[in-house]
Design a protein around this motif. Sequence first.
Motif, PDB file in Angstrom:
ATOM      1  N   LYS A   1       0.816  -1.219   0.000  1.00  0.00           N
ATOM      2  CA  LYS A   1       0.000   0.000   0.000  1.00  0.00           C
ATOM      3  C   LYS A   1       0.852   1.272   0.000  1.00  0.00           C
ATOM      4  CE  LYS A   1      -3.755  -2.119   2.688  1.00  0.00           C
ATOM      5  NZ  LYS A   1      -4.512  -2.046   3.972  1.00  0.00           N
TER       6      LYS A   1
ATOM      7  N   PRO B   1       4.020  10.814  -2.324  1.00  0.00           N
ATOM      8  CA  PRO B   1       2.785  10.028  -2.262  1.00  0.00           C
ATOM      9  C   PRO B   1       2.979   8.581  -1.816  1.00  0.00           C
ATOM     10  CG  PRO B   1       2.818  11.378  -4.242  1.00  0.00           C
ATOM     11  CD  PRO B   1       4.176  11.508  -3.625  1.00  0.00           C
TER      12      PRO B   1
ATOM     13  N   VAL C   1       3.214   6.445   3.571  1.00  0.00           N
ATOM     14  CA  VAL C   1       1.897   6.303   4.197  1.00  0.00           C
ATOM     15  C   VAL C   1       1.964   6.101   5.706  1.00  0.00           C
ATOM     16  CG1 VAL C   1       0.795   5.379   2.110  1.00  0.00           C
ATOM     17  CG2 VAL C   1       1.857   3.794   3.755  1.00  0.00           C
TER      18      VAL C   1
ATOM     19  N   ARG D   1      -3.152  15.022   3.699  1.00  0.00           N
ATOM     20  CA  ARG D   1      -3.127  13.597   3.352  1.00  0.00           C
ATOM     21  C   ARG D   1      -3.698  12.735   4.466  1.00  0.00           C
ATOM     22  NH1 ARG D   1       2.017  10.907   1.496  1.00  0.00           N
ATOM     23  NH2 ARG D   1       0.443   9.338   0.969  1.00  0.00           N
TER      24      ARG D   1
ATOM     25  N   ASP E   1      -7.482  13.157   3.915  1.00  0.00           N
ATOM     26  CA  ASP E   1      -7.988  12.656   2.631  1.00  0.00           C
ATOM     27  C   ASP E   1      -7.799  11.152   2.479  1.00  0.00           C
ATOM     28  OD1 ASP E   1      -8.614  15.260   2.061  1.00  0.00           O
ATOM     29  OD2 ASP E   1      -6.974  15.574   0.631  1.00  0.00           O
ATOM     30  N   GLU E   2      -6.693  10.619   3.018  1.00  0.00           N
ATOM     31  CA  GLU E   2      -6.366   9.207   2.823  1.00  0.00           C
ATOM     32  C   GLU E   2      -6.552   8.383   4.090  1.00  0.00           C
ATOM     33  OE1 GLU E   2      -2.521   8.802   0.783  1.00  0.00           O
ATOM     34  OE2 GLU E   2      -2.719  10.896   0.155  1.00  0.00           O
ATOM     35  N   ASP E   3      -7.088   8.999   5.152  1.00  0.00           N
ATOM     36  CA  ASP E   3      -7.304   8.331   6.439  1.00  0.00           C
ATOM     37  C   ASP E   3      -5.994   7.744   6.970  1.00  0.00           C
ATOM     38  OD1 ASP E   3      -8.682   7.485   8.671  1.00  0.00           O
ATOM     39  OD2 ASP E   3      -9.371   5.617   7.754  1.00  0.00           O
ATOM     40  N   LEU E   4      -4.967   8.594   7.050  1.00  0.00           N
ATOM     41  CA  LEU E   4      -3.647   8.202   7.543  1.00  0.00           C
ATOM     42  C   LEU E   4      -3.398   8.828   8.909  1.00  0.00           C
ATOM     43  CD1 LEU E   4      -1.594   8.663   4.243  1.00  0.00           C
ATOM     44  CD2 LEU E   4      -2.573   6.533   5.143  1.00  0.00           C
TER      45      LEU E   4
ATOM     46  N   ARG F   1      -0.439  -0.137   7.786  1.00  0.00           N
ATOM     47  CA  ARG F   1      -0.432   0.926   6.777  1.00  0.00           C
ATOM     48  C   ARG F   1       0.162   0.478   5.447  1.00  0.00           C
ATOM     49  NH1 ARG F   1      -4.365   4.098   8.412  1.00  0.00           N
ATOM     50  NH2 ARG F   1      -3.918   5.312  10.289  1.00  0.00           N
TER      51      ARG F   1
END
Length: 264
Positions: free
Chosen positions: A121, A142, A145, A178, A181-184, A261
């Motif tokens: 991921k 990007p 994560v 991020r 938006d990316e649930d990090l 992650r």
Amino acid sequence: MADRDVLANYQAFEFTHGKWTREVFRRGTGPAVIIIHEIPGLHEGVIRFADHVAAAGMTVFLPSLFGQPGKPVTIPYAIGSMISGICIRREFHVWAGKGSSRIVDWLRALARQAHEECGGKGVGAVGMCFTGGFALAMMTEPAMVAPVLSQPSQPVFGKGKAEAIDASPAEIACARRRFEDEDLSMIGLRFKSDRLVPDARFDALKREFGDRFEAIELEDEDALQGTGMAPHSVLTIHLDDRAGTPTKLAEERVIAFFKSRTGA
């Protein structure tokens, strides 16, 4: 035993991006985790932590940014590494208000390559002490994560240093965006008494990132005893490796975070 013998199970290669070329040590299979060593260099405690991450099903990348790979930690070695390896080199800085160190761009490029080679991921990264904030600044890449900040000690000089974060406003804003938006999220670790990681710095991280920042804060008695050093290095020098100890549980939490992650 020669210093580099502790890296016998690792594959060494050189990675170049922009102006910088550094040696990197690699071990394991599965998604990538970049482990950025603390002062004075890539010592045995960092390698032990990397071994545990690799055993959990991930590929660890150990860049050697300063110091001598595998050399044991001593106070004279740490002082020499700080002076000759960090303070006078252009790829690092130690002042509040200057944003992240230039070497972070090299680390972002390493993360991109590691993700291309290892899949999953995305990539996890942990910075320690002087490099603690590097993992946060890497979030503009990007592929990143899972940032972990272990005893983030930068900046050490400058006005407002106690609550400063070792990343630029743009890097902080990118990470915050991020995360939503990316649930990090990210993890930070420190000993509460550590003067290099003041309360104000963790308070600032909590304000900036809210529930997206998981703080693991330990007491002095949680540290491995008998090191001759004040509690500081949560995942390495002061890690009490016995099952169930607070520092061992902290290590296990970080490894579980990386696994979740990255998709290991």
